[in-house]
Design an enzyme around this catalytic site. Structure first.
Site, short mmCIF file in Angstrom:
data_model
loop_
_atom_site.label_atom_id
_atom_site.label_comp_id
_atom_site.label_asym_id
_atom_site.label_seq_id
_atom_site.Cartn_x
_atom_site.Cartn_y
_atom_site.Cartn_z
N GLN A 101 0.93 -1.17 -0.06
CA GLN A 101 -0.02 0.03 -0.06
C GLN A 101 0.69 1.28 0.13
OE1 GLN A 101 -3.19 -0.50 3.00
NE2 GLN A 101 -1.76 -2.01 3.45
N VAL A 103 3.68 4.06 -1.00
CA VAL A 103 3.81 4.73 -2.12
C VAL A 103 5.28 5.30 -2.20
CG1 VAL A 103 1.44 5.25 -2.87
CG2 VAL A 103 2.91 7.04 -1.47
N HIS A 119 -1.31 1.00 -4.58
CA HIS A 119 -1.67 2.08 -4.30
C HIS A 119 -0.96 3.38 -5.29
CE1 HIS A 119 -4.27 1.38 -0.25
NE2 HIS A 119 -4.81 1.00 -1.55
N CYS A 152 1.90 19.11 -16.76
CA CYS A 152 1.99 18.24 -17.48
C CYS A 152 2.80 18.69 -18.93
CB CYS A 152 0.63 17.83 -18.30
SG CYS A 152 0.76 16.63 -19.56
N CYS A 155 0.38 18.92 -22.24
CA CYS A 155 -0.37 19.62 -22.54
C CYS A 155 -0.39 21.20 -21.56
CB CYS A 155 -1.85 19.18 -22.23
SG CYS A 155 -2.08 18.80 -20.53
N GLY A 191 2.61 -4.18 9.18
CA GLY A 191 2.74 -2.81 9.31
C GLY A 191 1.66 -2.05 8.89
N THR A 192 0.54 -2.99 8.87
CA THR A 192 -0.69 -2.11 8.30
C THR A 192 -1.89 -2.16 9.49
OG1 THR A 192 -2.49 -2.04 6.50
CG2 THR A 192 -1.68 -4.21 7.20
N ASN A 217 2.63 -6.51 13.76
CA ASN A 217 2.14 -5.34 14.10
C ASN A 217 2.38 -5.17 15.52
OD1 ASN A 217 0.78 -3.06 14.78
ND2 ASN A 217 -0.19 -3.16 12.47
N PRO A 218 3.03 -4.01 16.20
CA PRO A 218 3.00 -3.80 17.52
C PRO A 218 1.70 -3.46 18.18
CG PRO A 218 3.96 -2.01 16.31
CD PRO A 218 3.55 -2.97 15.29
#
Ligand code: BV8
Ligand code: ZN
Length: 259
Positions: A101, A103, A119, A152, A155, A191-192, A217-218
């Site tokens: 997940q 980025v 993602h 961009c 354009c 970690g999620t 995960n903690p």
């Protein structure tokens, strides 16, 4: 914890197909703030309020300042032991998929194979008015950005981050790859907070298809009561520990040492 680490190592030692799902927690040890909780706040905004097409429509400059702030933090960060362990696992199993997940690109930096960027990536930009010249977008790793908002190159219109915002569909290629990866022997969720959909339903899908599921995960999360084994600890500590247990067990079993 010892028993769970051993149990996880035994399952992974016997596994051919392994899928790992990660979230912001695996980058915490690299100094990248997670989304929830105190750390998740930028100025007074909640991530969910900035990572939306509506927020960008309303105020593209503030959204871009947030992404520029994150890009600068990520550019100064290095993969940690959690990223490195997952990278070595990605080269060690017959079939391996990492559905992330995140980025931030730290899994890529660690040399991980088989990544599904569920993602998107903060280092990819796309034309916000989809002029169509580069539908997949282009890579821009400048931090800080040369100008805010970036434009961009085809354009001259606004550019947007190449990420999936809340309310936007997951790219079909990523969705299909992730769902294929739910067919596995072991699914590790690290970690999620397992709150954001559809990513958070991957572990359930894997379990429904017979996979053994592990959470690292903690803190307890929505997934903790739904997995076969939950280890309460930090990914940068627990994943290397499991890896050591896998290797120590291997020495006994005569199975070829993994690369
Ligand atoms: C969509 C990219 C529809 C941008 C992100 C069903 C039910 C309810 C809601 C929904 C639903 N279906 C859809 C929704 C809406 C929404 C959603 O899930 N909302 C949530 C808030 C309830 N989902 C969507 O909008 C998705 N799109 O559904 O589209 C559609 C369909 C067809 C056509 C059109 C539309 C898109 C969601 C993607 C949004 N983009 N990121 C950017 O990054 O800027 S989500 C973003 O937030 C991250 O990518 C990540 O997914 C999420 C944050 O979660 P985590 O990574 O888990 O981080 P968090 O801080 O929450 O937790 C950190 C955890 O780590 C904690 O548990 C902590 O204890 C732990 N930890 C801390 N330190 C460590 C650690 N663990 C291990 N080691 C440590 N050291
Ligand atoms: Zn354009």
């Amino acid at each position: 914890m010892e028993r769970s680490v051993e149990a996880a190592a035994a399952r992974l030692r016997a596994a051919r197909r392994v899928t790992v799902l990660t979230g912001a927690g695996v980058s915490a040890a690299s100094g990248i703030p997670t989304f929830r909780g105190e750390a998740g706040l930028w100025r007074s905004f909640r991530a969910e309020d900035l990572a939306t097409p509506e927020a960008f429509e309303r105020d593209p400059i503030t959204v871009w300042e947030w992404y520029d702030w994150r890009r600068r933090a990520i550019a100064a960060a290095r993969p940690n032991a959690a990223h490195e362990t997952i990278a070595s696992w990605s080269r060690s199993f017959d079939e391996f998929t990492l559905v992330t997940q995140n980025v931030d690109g730290l899994h890529e930096l660690a040399g991980t194979a088989g990544i599904v960027r569920f993602h998107g990536s903060i280092w990819t930009l796309r034309c916000a008015s989809s002029c169509g010249a580069r539908p997949e977008g282009w890579e821009d790793r400048t931090a800080p950005l040369a100008e805010i908002p970036p434009r961009c190159p085809d354009c001259g219109g606004l550019a947007r981050p190449g990420v999936v915002w809340f309310g936007e569909a997951i790219p079909v290629t990523a969705l299909e790859a992730a769902w294929r990866a739910a067919d596995c022997d072991v699914c590790v969720v690290a970690g999620t907070s397992s709150l954001v959909m559809p990513a958070a339903s991957l572990a359930d899908a894997a379990r429904d298809r017979g996979a053994w599921t592990l959470e690292v995960n903690p803190e307890a999360t929505r997934a903790t009561s739904r997995v076969d084994c939950a280890i309460a600890g930090r990914a940068e500590d627990v994943l290397p520990e499991i890896d050591r247990a896998i290797r120590s067990g291997q020495r006994g079993s005569g199975r070829s040492e993994r690369q």
